[in-house]
Design a protein around this motif. Structure first.
Motif, PDB file in Angstrom:
ATOM      1  N   PRO A   1     -68.952  79.351 -48.974  1.00 42.85           N
ATOM      2  CA  PRO A   1     -69.954  78.959 -47.976  1.00 42.85           C
ATOM      3  C   PRO A   1     -69.486  79.148 -46.532  1.00 42.85           C
ATOM      4  O   PRO A   1     -70.301  79.439 -45.656  1.00 42.85           O
ATOM      5  N   LYS A   2     -68.190  79.026 -46.286  1.00 49.09           N
ATOM      6  CA  LYS A   2     -67.683  79.194 -44.919  1.00 49.09           C
ATOM      7  C   LYS A   2     -67.945  80.617 -44.410  1.00 49.09           C
ATOM      8  O   LYS A   2     -68.251  80.814 -43.241  1.00 49.09           O
ATOM      9  N   ALA A   3     -67.868  81.596 -45.296  1.00 45.79           N
ATOM     10  CA  ALA A   3     -68.142  82.981 -44.904  1.00 45.79           C
ATOM     11  C   ALA A   3     -69.590  83.125 -44.458  1.00 45.79           C
ATOM     12  O   ALA A   3     -69.877  83.780 -43.460  1.00 45.79           O
ATOM     13  N   ASP A   4     -70.524  82.489 -45.186  1.00 44.65           N
ATOM     14  CA  ASP A   4     -71.940  82.559 -44.807  1.00 44.65           C
ATOM     15  C   ASP A   4     -72.193  81.811 -43.506  1.00 44.65           C
ATOM     16  O   ASP A   4     -72.961  82.257 -42.659  1.00 44.65           O
ATOM     17  N   ARG A   5     -71.557  80.658 -43.335  1.00 41.80           N
ATOM     18  CA  ARG A   5     -71.786  79.828 -42.147  1.00 41.80           C
ATOM     19  C   ARG A   5     -71.167  80.411 -40.883  1.00 41.80           C
ATOM     20  O   ARG A   5     -71.696  80.212 -39.797  1.00 41.80           O
TER      21      ARG A   5
END
Length: 192
Positions: A124-128
């Motif tokens: 999720p950090k990559a998307d955020r």
């Protein structure tokens, strides 16, 4: 006859060549994001369900007729010292009149794409953060992020050099207003 000396490849060129030559297992996605090769496993059913709910609303309710492409690779700008980003959003939307996806190669330019869609999964950090910067650098007008971990939907818009300058978030269950060319409230009650 004199043999021509070949210029050595730069680190960026070697990385891009290696990335483009990857043969990932079926269902997996390989992306080149800010100089790093990222391989993602196939998404789960809930991930696909969120995408389907959004696509249905965008196609039915948008003021402008939209086309959707799932998992179409985009060639974007580049971070300093890195080769061009090659990112595969969960989905892209473009005005149907442009017919952007017709004849598009595996990696297409992002000109004409009005919104990218990501649903968080294993990273999720990559998307955020990381993908958000990539899409903003490329000038994609809208980035819609469904964050399953925080149970909220965020629309990022007004791209700047490395980020979006406008952010609108709602918790699952609340409507999120999508501006032109969509011009409707995205219902998220079914995300609960």
């Amino acid at each position: 006859m004199t043999a021509m000396a070949h210029e050595p490849l730069t680190q960026e060129e070697v990385l891009l060549e290696g990335f483009l030559a990857l043969d990932t297992p079926e269902g997996f996605r390989a992306e080149l994001v800010e100089g790093e090769i990222v391989v993602t496993p196939p998404p789960d059913g809930d991930h696909e369900d969120y995408i389907g709910l959004i696509v249905t609303q965008v196609i039915r309710k948008s003021r402008t007729d939209m086309q959707f492409s799932g998992n179409k690779g985009l060639k974007l700008g580049k971070a300093e010292g890195c080769p061009k980003d090659h990112v595969i959003p969960d989905g892209t939307f473009a005005p149907a009149v442009l017919r952007l996806y017709r004849g598009a190669a595996p990696w297409m330019p992002c000109q004409g794409v009005v919104m990218v869609l990501e649903v968080t999964s294993t990273k999720p950090k990559a998307d955020r953060e990381v993908k958000r910067r990539c899409y903003a650098r490329a000038g994609i007008p809208h980035y819609l992020l469904v964050d399953r971990e925080t149970s909220e939907v965020t629309l990022l818009s007004n791209p700047g050099q490395d980020d979006y300058r406008k952010r609108s978030s709602v918790p699952f269950g609340e409507p999120l207003t999508l501006p032109e060319p969509f011009a409707f409230d995205l219902e998220t009650a079914d995300f609960l």
